[in-house]
Design a protein around this motif. Structure first.
Motif, PDB file in Angstrom:
ATOM      1  N   ILE A 161       0.816  -1.207   0.000  1.00  0.00           N
ATOM      2  CA  ILE A 161       0.000   0.000   0.000  1.00  0.00           C
ATOM      3  C   ILE A 161       0.853   1.262   0.000  1.00  0.00           C
ATOM      4  O   ILE A 161       0.549   2.233  -0.694  1.00  0.00           O
ATOM      5  N   LYS A 162       1.938   1.261   0.751  1.00  0.00           N
ATOM      6  CA  LYS A 162       2.753   2.471   0.907  1.00  0.00           C
ATOM      7  C   LYS A 162       3.336   2.958  -0.415  1.00  0.00           C
ATOM      8  O   LYS A 162       3.700   4.138  -0.543  1.00  0.00           O
ATOM      9  N   ASP A 163       3.409   2.083  -1.416  1.00  0.00           N
ATOM     10  CA  ASP A 163       3.971   2.448  -2.712  1.00  0.00           C
ATOM     11  C   ASP A 163       2.900   2.635  -3.782  1.00  0.00           C
ATOM     12  O   ASP A 163       3.228   2.802  -4.972  1.00  0.00           O
ATOM     13  N   LEU A 164       1.623   2.629  -3.381  1.00  0.00           N
ATOM     14  CA  LEU A 164       0.531   2.680  -4.347  1.00  0.00           C
ATOM     15  C   LEU A 164      -0.244   3.991  -4.339  1.00  0.00           C
ATOM     16  O   LEU A 164      -1.019   4.259  -5.255  1.00  0.00           O
ATOM     17  N   ARG A 165      -0.037   4.826  -3.331  1.00  0.00           N
ATOM     18  CA  ARG A 165      -0.864   6.030  -3.195  1.00  0.00           C
ATOM     19  C   ARG A 165      -0.581   7.037  -4.308  1.00  0.00           C
ATOM     20  O   ARG A 165       0.564   7.261  -4.684  1.00  0.00           O
ATOM     21  N   LEU A 166      -1.653   7.664  -4.783  1.00  0.00           N
ATOM     22  CA  LEU A 166      -1.568   8.696  -5.818  1.00  0.00           C
ATOM     23  C   LEU A 166      -1.881  10.055  -5.196  1.00  0.00           C
ATOM     24  O   LEU A 166      -2.845  10.199  -4.447  1.00  0.00           O
ATOM     25  N   GLY A 167      -1.070  11.043  -5.519  1.00  0.00           N
ATOM     26  CA  GLY A 167      -1.239  12.362  -4.924  1.00  0.00           C
ATOM     27  C   GLY A 167      -2.502  13.072  -5.399  1.00  0.00           C
ATOM     28  O   GLY A 167      -3.016  12.808  -6.489  1.00  0.00           O
ATOM     29  N   ARG A 168      -3.012  13.992  -4.565  1.00  0.00           N
ATOM     30  CA  ARG A 168      -4.158  14.844  -4.912  1.00  0.00           C
ATOM     31  C   ARG A 168      -3.811  16.300  -4.618  1.00  0.00           C
ATOM     32  O   ARG A 168      -3.102  16.585  -3.654  1.00  0.00           O
ATOM     33  N   PHE A 169      -4.343  17.199  -5.419  1.00  0.00           N
ATOM     34  CA  PHE A 169      -4.124  18.623  -5.179  1.00  0.00           C
ATOM     35  C   PHE A 169      -5.010  19.054  -4.015  1.00  0.00           C
ATOM     36  O   PHE A 169      -6.233  18.872  -4.052  1.00  0.00           O
ATOM     37  N   MET A 170      -4.388  19.627  -3.011  1.00  0.00           N
ATOM     38  CA  MET A 170      -5.118  20.015  -1.808  1.00  0.00           C
ATOM     39  C   MET A 170      -4.412  21.166  -1.113  1.00  0.00           C
ATOM     40  O   MET A 170      -3.249  21.472  -1.392  1.00  0.00           O
ATOM     41  N   THR A 171      -5.128  21.799  -0.204  1.00  0.00           N
ATOM     42  CA  THR A 171      -4.558  22.806   0.685  1.00  0.00           C
ATOM     43  C   THR A 171      -4.629  22.259   2.098  1.00  0.00           C
ATOM     44  O   THR A 171      -5.690  21.788   2.537  1.00  0.00           O
TER      45      THR A 171
END
Length: 391
Positions: free
Chosen positions: A159-169
């Motif tokens: 899981i630790k290598d699967l996350r995809l980033g999201r634009f956020m504040t």
């Protein structure tokens, strides 16, 4: 400029020497001889570039499918300190895979790109594409809902290598040495990626288009976490779209870890109120786990969860050898109360050849189950290997 700098350093060293030895003067002059050493300091870099270049392959040993993947990929990080209070970070993932049946199987993804400003000693402000990790489990996601995942090769990657980033504040506030508060505005609606047509893992399913990134579809999240003596606790709340769905949900959850000797006990729970859809009922997902480190260079963990009204088990064991340069790991992940709704077992070895080169070798086996996606994946048992250059 170099000689001028040397003169300035010499003057400063001489002044310090005189002040330190003023009480050693006598009527005949200096007390003892002192050696002046000038140390030339290198300027600190404002930026750093690091990551890896990896060559990997997998061989499907079922039904003579042969080589399923021959991939060259890179994971590159770039950090830049604009000043002591303002920093920029980005992560680029890119790959090309020439041995699948997918046409033009390549991709470049700016997985992280954010600017972090330190407003004060207790407040940080961050804007851009980010990864935020919630929860305590390493194998099953319960409260870890902020980031989508790359699900194109089920069971092959942690899981630790699967996350995809999201634009956020994100605004972080450290109330003390113990508690940290985070408030998040989720500007980007990004869904998990599934296997492409032509992949061994492809299942012809129709997924809804993700909502537009506008004010009406903005998500919100909040967390409060603390590192206590021998334990960790976190409380989470969010209002956001459900991954690969067209409706939002309210979530309220918590996670708690506590250490007792060689044992680490884990708990997670989340309540989901699908308030804008009459088609889906509210639900509670929960997890309990235990991790044992009492054996030399060995970690064993077991987790069980009730997620999406389905029981899920995860058993992981890791043993280190050769001064922790070789790690042998077994992961068994199964679904269904009676272990009859699909599963996979993955066994692999990670070896640090040197500071620059690392390698991996292993196999994965799938267990099918009727009326589940695992039935479609049961013929994907494979051997896999990789060699990475770290820079």
């Amino acid at each position: 400029m170099g000689s001028a700098k040397y003169v300035v350093l010499s003057i400063i060293a001489s002044i310090n020497l005189i002040s330190l030895n003023a009480d050693e003067f006598d009527d005949d002059g200096f007390g003892g001889e002192e050696e002046i050493k000038i140390v030339k300091q290198e300027a600190k870099k404002d930026y750093s570039v690091y990551g890896n270049i990896k060559a990997s392959t997998s061989y499907n040993n079922v039904k003579n499918k042969g080589i399923s993947s021959a991939k060259l990929s890179t994971n590159t990080h770039f950090d830049y300190s604009i000043n002591d209070n303002l920093k920029f970070k980005s992560t680029i993932n890119a790959y090309v895979d020439n041995q699948t049946d997918i046409k033009d199987d390549n991709d470049i993804d700016l997985n992280e790109a954010y600017l972090r400003a330190k407003i004060s000693s207790k407040i940080d402000f961050t804007i851009g594409r980010q990864i935020v990790v919630w929860g305590k489990s390493d194998n099953i996601r319960i409260t870890d809902i902020i980031n989508p995942m790359d699900l194109s090769t089920p069971g092959m990657t942690d899981i630790k290598d699967l996350r995809l980033g999201r634009f956020m504040t994100k605004l972080d506030y450290a109330t003390s040495r113990t508690w940290n508060l985070s408030a998040i505005v989720l500007h980007e609606n990004r869904y998990s990626t599934m296997a492409k047509k032509g992949s061994d893992y492809y299942i012809p399913m129709r997924f809804p288009s993700k909502p537009n990134n506008n004010i009406d579809n903005t998500g919100f999240a909040f967390s409060a976490s603390a590192n206590l003596q021998g334990s960790d606790i976190a409380i989470y709340a969010s209002n956001d779209y459900v991954d690969n769905k067209i409706y939002k949900t309210n979530m309220l959850g918590f996670a708690y870890n506590i250490v007792k000797g060689s044992y680490l006990f884990k708990t997670e729970a989340a309540y989901f109120d699908n308030y804008d859809s009459d088609l889906v009922n509210s639900k509670i997902d929960a997890l309990a786990g235990i991790e044992y480190t009492g054996f030399t260079d060995t970690t064993i963990s077991f987790e069980v969860a009730n997620k999406n009204e389905q029981i899920q088990y995860a058993l992981r064991a890791t043993k280190s050898y050769i001064n922790n340069t070789l790690d042998l790991t077994l992961l068994y992940n199964a679904y269904g109360k009676d272990l009859d709704e699909g599963a996979f077992v993955r066994v692999w070895a990670d070896y640090d050849i040197s500071d620059k080169f690392t390698s991996s070798l292993g196999f994965i086996q799938y267990q099918g189950a009727k009326n589940t996606q695992w039935e479609a994946w049961k013929d994907n048992d494979r051997l896999f290997a990789s060699l990475a250059y770290n820079f």
